[in-house]
Design an enzyme around this catalytic site. Structure first.
Site, PDB file in Angstrom:
ATOM      1  CG  ASN A  53      -5.854  -4.298   1.800  1.00 31.44           C
ATOM      2  OD1 ASN A  53      -5.094  -4.255   2.649  1.00 31.44           O
ATOM      3  ND2 ASN A  53      -7.249  -5.136   1.753  1.00 31.44           N
TER       4      ASN A  53
ATOM      5  CE  LYS B 178      -5.899  -8.269   0.325  1.00 30.84           C
ATOM      6  NZ  LYS B 178      -6.665  -9.216  -0.299  1.00 30.84           N
TER       7      LYS B 178
ATOM      8  CG  HIS C  81     -10.665  -6.913   3.693  1.00 28.08           C
ATOM      9  ND1 HIS C  81     -10.192  -8.425   3.354  1.00 28.08           N
ATOM     10  CD2 HIS C  81     -10.153  -6.351   2.334  1.00 28.08           C
ATOM     11  CE1 HIS C  81      -9.843  -8.520   2.046  1.00 28.08           C
ATOM     12  NE2 HIS C  81      -9.688  -7.272   1.508  1.00 28.08           N
TER      13      HIS C  81
ATOM     14  CD  GLU D 203      -7.880 -10.715   2.667  1.00 28.32           C
ATOM     15  OE1 GLU D 203      -6.946 -10.012   3.158  1.00 28.32           O
ATOM     16  OE2 GLU D 203      -7.816 -11.277   1.340  1.00 28.32           O
TER      17      GLU D 203
ATOM     18  CD  GLU E 238     -12.596  -5.466  -1.336  1.00 28.72           C
ATOM     19  OE1 GLU E 238     -11.683  -5.172  -2.220  1.00 28.72           O
ATOM     20  OE2 GLU E 238     -12.165  -6.178  -0.343  1.00 28.72           O
TER      21      GLU E 238
ATOM     22  N   GLY F 148      -8.497 -11.956  -4.872  1.00 30.20           N
ATOM     23  CA  GLY F 148      -7.186 -12.722  -4.935  1.00 30.20           C
ATOM     24  C   GLY F 148      -7.315 -13.782  -5.759  1.00 30.20           C
TER      25      GLY F 148
ATOM     26  CB  SER G 122      -9.384  -9.956  -9.464  1.00 29.43           C
ATOM     27  OG  SER G 122      -9.032 -11.331  -8.396  1.00 29.43           O
TER      28      SER G 122
END
Ligand code: PGA
Length: 252
Positions: free
Chosen positions: A9, A11, A94, A96, A166, A172, A213
């Site tokens: 991904n 991003k 996702h 985010e 996730e 991250g 991560s």
């Protein structure tokens, strides 16, 4: 047997030129790798060029989101058929997108249904935040997200869906979840819920990735877990050599 799937991904990273460079490098490095499905998810602007750079290589392409409507006055949005012109996959829900763009379980379910109607494989993201994790709410939360995500999806379509577990606190941050705990959450909360909805055969056919991560130095511990069928990778997917190590870790 489920074929492992490792997706990058990217991003909001990579211009067209950078996307092409990374893709070419991955193509060369992955030429002899088999038994694991590889998917690249660049930004919308780089999808066409990445498709071109993939050429005949066995590398999948995915977008990072899409709208559920077929077409219309939705400024800034991209439709399922537009994505399906270039891609085989689409990342949906996702964290985010949920956090910064107000996505909801119900909206992501509409997207998942639209994706299947266009023969796209959705990679549906689920996961708890740190407060939920500390409060011991992970199992109930993730199970609920899975139920919402698969609402109205047929058993045949369900087996074509990929789930990415996730934990939000692991994305991250450099702080990956414990592989054995991930294995347990996937087995009980995700596959258990899928089994309640669709029965054991379908539940066993659905691939579930871990994301958060994942790096070259921790990937092996995830890859050996029986319930973890690959990884959804952010940061470590932006460099060819690091991503290749992750893919290789999941080869049978
Ligand atoms: P990360 O991101 O690998 O950088 O933690 C994972 C993701 O957001 O899918």
């Amino acid at each position: 047997m489920r074929t492992p799937i490792v997706a990058g991904n990217w991003k909001m990273h990579k211009t067209v030129a950078q996307a092409v460079e990374l893709t070419r490098s991955l193509r060369r490095a992955l030429v002899d790798v088999s038994g694991v499905e590889v998917v690249l998810c660049p930004p919308f602007t780089a999808l066409a060029a990445t498709r071109e750079a993939i050429g005949p290589a066995k590398i999948g392409l995915g977008s990072q989101d899409m709208h559920f409507e077929e077409q219309g006055a939705f400024t800034g949005e991209v439709s399922p058929s537009m994505v399906a012109e270039l891609c085989q996959f689409v990342i949906l829900g996702h964290s985010e997108r949920r956090q910064y763009f107000g996505e909801t379980d119900a909206g992501d379910n509409k997207k998942a249904r639209a994706a299947r109607a266009h023969n796209l494989t959705p990679i549906i993201c689920v996961g708890e935040n740190l407060d939920q994790n500390r409060a011991g709410e992970t199992a109930a939360w993730v199970g609920g997200q899975v139920r919402s995500a698969f609402e109205g999806i047929s058993p045949e379509d369900a087996s074509r869906v990929v789930i990415a577990y996730e934990p939000i606190w692991a994305i991250g941050t450099g702080l990956a979840a414990e592989p054995a705990e991930v294995n347990q959450i996937i087995g009980v909360s995700i596959r258990g819920t899928l089994s309640d909805i669709f029965g054991e055969t379908v539940a066993q056919s659905i691939r579930v990735q871990y994301g958060g991560s994942v790096k070259p130095d921790n990937v092996a511990a995830f890859a050996i877990q029986p319930e973890i069928d690959g990884a959804l990778v952010g940061g470590a997917s932006l460099k060819s050599d690091r991503f290749v190590e992750l893919v290789k870790a999941f080869t049978p």
